[in-house]
Enzyme design. Structure first.
Site, PDB file in Angstrom:
ATOM      1  N   HIS A  98      87.014  -1.883   2.270  1.00 50.44           N
ATOM      2  CA  HIS A  98      88.207  -2.653   1.679  1.00 50.44           C
ATOM      3  C   HIS A  98      88.477  -3.835   2.635  1.00 50.44           C
ATOM      4  O   HIS A  98      88.026  -4.191   3.662  1.00 50.44           O
ATOM      5  CB  HIS A  98      89.533  -1.677   1.912  1.00 50.44           C
ATOM      6  CG  HIS A  98      89.386  -0.457   1.156  1.00 50.44           C
ATOM      7  ND1 HIS A  98      89.444  -0.472  -0.109  1.00 50.44           N
ATOM      8  CD2 HIS A  98      89.383   0.994   1.688  1.00 50.44           C
ATOM      9  CE1 HIS A  98      89.381   0.885  -0.424  1.00 50.44           C
ATOM     10  NE2 HIS A  98      89.266   1.536   0.474  1.00 50.44           N
ATOM     11  N   GLU A 116      93.560   2.591   6.458  1.00 46.61           N
ATOM     12  CA  GLU A 116      93.796   3.901   5.970  1.00 46.61           C
ATOM     13  C   GLU A 116      93.536   4.747   6.795  1.00 46.61           C
ATOM     14  O   GLU A 116      92.846   4.578   7.562  1.00 46.61           O
ATOM     15  CB  GLU A 116      93.346   4.384   4.442  1.00 46.61           C
ATOM     16  CG  GLU A 116      91.694   4.312   4.311  1.00 46.61           C
ATOM     17  CD  GLU A 116      91.087   4.197   2.996  1.00 46.61           C
ATOM     18  OE1 GLU A 116      90.583   5.261   2.611  1.00 46.61           O
ATOM     19  OE2 GLU A 116      91.275   3.502   2.269  1.00 46.61           O
ATOM     20  N   HIS A 173      82.860   3.536   3.501  1.00 48.79           N
ATOM     21  CA  HIS A 173      83.218   4.792   3.664  1.00 48.79           C
ATOM     22  C   HIS A 173      83.049   5.502   2.277  1.00 48.79           C
ATOM     23  O   HIS A 173      83.073   4.759   1.177  1.00 48.79           O
ATOM     24  CB  HIS A 173      84.708   5.190   3.968  1.00 48.79           C
ATOM     25  CG  HIS A 173      85.695   4.259   3.245  1.00 48.79           C
ATOM     26  ND1 HIS A 173      86.058   3.057   3.537  1.00 48.79           N
ATOM     27  CD2 HIS A 173      86.378   4.739   2.087  1.00 48.79           C
ATOM     28  CE1 HIS A 173      86.775   2.509   2.376  1.00 48.79           C
ATOM     29  NE2 HIS A 173      87.070   3.582   1.695  1.00 48.79           N
ATOM     30  N   ARG A 193      83.200  -1.789  -4.634  1.00 50.77           N
ATOM     31  CA  ARG A 193      82.152  -0.786  -4.412  1.00 50.77           C
ATOM     32  C   ARG A 193      80.903  -1.384  -3.958  1.00 50.77           C
ATOM     33  O   ARG A 193      80.544  -2.352  -4.726  1.00 50.77           O
ATOM     34  CB  ARG A 193      82.113  -0.058  -6.227  1.00 50.77           C
ATOM     35  CG  ARG A 193      83.238   0.493  -6.437  1.00 50.77           C
ATOM     36  CD  ARG A 193      82.831   1.285  -7.638  1.00 50.77           C
ATOM     37  NE  ARG A 193      84.250   1.594  -8.302  1.00 50.77           N
ATOM     38  CZ  ARG A 193      84.831   0.845  -9.289  1.00 50.77           C
ATOM     39  NH1 ARG A 193      84.326  -0.284  -9.909  1.00 50.77           N
ATOM     40  NH2 ARG A 193      86.021   1.314  -9.936  1.00 50.77           N
TER      41      ARG A 193
END
Length: 323
Positions: A98, A116, A173, A193
């Site tokens: 991200h 996150e 991740h 992705r």
């Protein structure tokens, strides 16, 4: 306006890697057999939760943020800052990354990038996640992707229930099959992705990859973020501090009995992962059960919890303009 918890109705997102475990765990009525995400507390444009109780019942969290900022201590910003999810990885998620806020604003015209963190609720024996990579340079990173050398590139970590991972923007991740997590994140839905195992969707189509953007935003080389879990025992509760960083603070509360008065720092996001409890505020009692998600608004100065249960509790670390 509110002197009680704001109860939130969960939203469900179908994903290629999802399943039905959230029904087994929390009794949710799932709309399909491929539910990967429960958006538990969200004000995002791609899915905002309905409020279930009180004067704003039937409206959304996004509307509450726009029109009743007093519930959120006058915090600034056009968008609700955080998003809480529960993820059911029946199959492995794509390897992804991200962007940070700067990249998201410049390239995607969005307010937030995506940092996150994950609390592992449940993990099957031998379950793993991808957390980082082994490339030392961008050239090596790109070369291993082009050669399909995923086993050499990706860093795998075994996981079990109770583990916690901080995943700053730029971290490569992926959640592996057989893992259920509660995710606290910035209010963002931007995902790039890197690798999707060449699988296809229901129409036989491969999902898009975003290799150039992934390489632009990925941290190379990978560095594990430093976190320190600290624990305190107070009346009726074991309170574990998991993370405090730029965007959010997250704790795990394990309640047994009746707690002392808990002072509300501004507003709190709570998810009851296990057990049944009563929230008491201003002499009134409000029952909550396993799988419930709720907000203690800034208009509630303090509260107590009674019962037995485990919660993930978070709050925004953005500046407040009033309250």
């Amino acid at each position: 306006m509110y002197k009680e918890p704001i109860m939130i109705a969960p939203l469900f997102k179908e994903r290629i890697w999802g399943g039905t475990k959230l029904k087994d765990m929390y009794g949710y009525a799932l709309p399909s057999e491929k539910i990967g995400e429960c958006w538990a507390i969200s004000g995002h444009e791609n899915g905002t939760n309905e409020i279930r109780n009180g004067p704003l019942a039937g409206t959304t969290l996004k509307q509450a943020w726009e029109n009743h900022r007093e519930l959120f201590a006058g915090e600034e910003g056009e968008e609700f800052p955080l998003l809480t999810k529960i993820l059911d990885a029946n199959d492995k998620l794509s390897v992804q990354v991200h962007p940070d806020d700067t990249y998201a604003k410049e390239k995607e015209k969005k307010t937030y990038g995506k940092t996150e963190c994950w609390y592992v609720i449940d993990a099957e024996e031998g379950a793993q996640i991808v957390f980082g990579h082994h490339a030392d340079t961008e050239e090596e990173f790109r070369q291993r992707i082009e050669n399909g050398e995923w086993e050499e590139l990706l860093r795998y970590v075994n996981v079990q229930a109770g583990d916690f991972f901080y995943v700053p923007s730029g971290t490569i991740h992926a959640i592996g099959a057989g893992v259920r997590i509660l995710e606290t994140q910035q209010n963002s839905d931007i995902t790039y992705r890197v690798y999707d195992y060449d699988r296809t969707d229901g129409n036989g189509e491969k999902r898009d990859l975003h290799l150039e953007k992934s390489i632009e935003v990925a941290k190379i080389p990978h560095e594990d973020p430093v976190t320190e879990r600290t624990e305190s025992i107070v009346k009726g509760m074991k309170r574990e501090h998991l993370i405090s960083e730029q965007y959010f603070s997250v704790e795990h509360w394990d309640v047994h009995g009746s707690t002392e008065e808990i002072v509300n720092p501004s507003y709190l996001l709570l998810s009851l992962l296990d057990g049944d409890m009563i929230v008491r505020t201003e002499g009134e009692s409000y029952p909550v059960r396993k799988g419930d998600h709720f907000i203690i608004p800034a208009t509630v100065d303090s509260f107590t919890l009674e019962g037995t249960g485990k919660l993930i509790v978070s709050h925004s670390n953005k500046e407040k303009s009033g309250g």
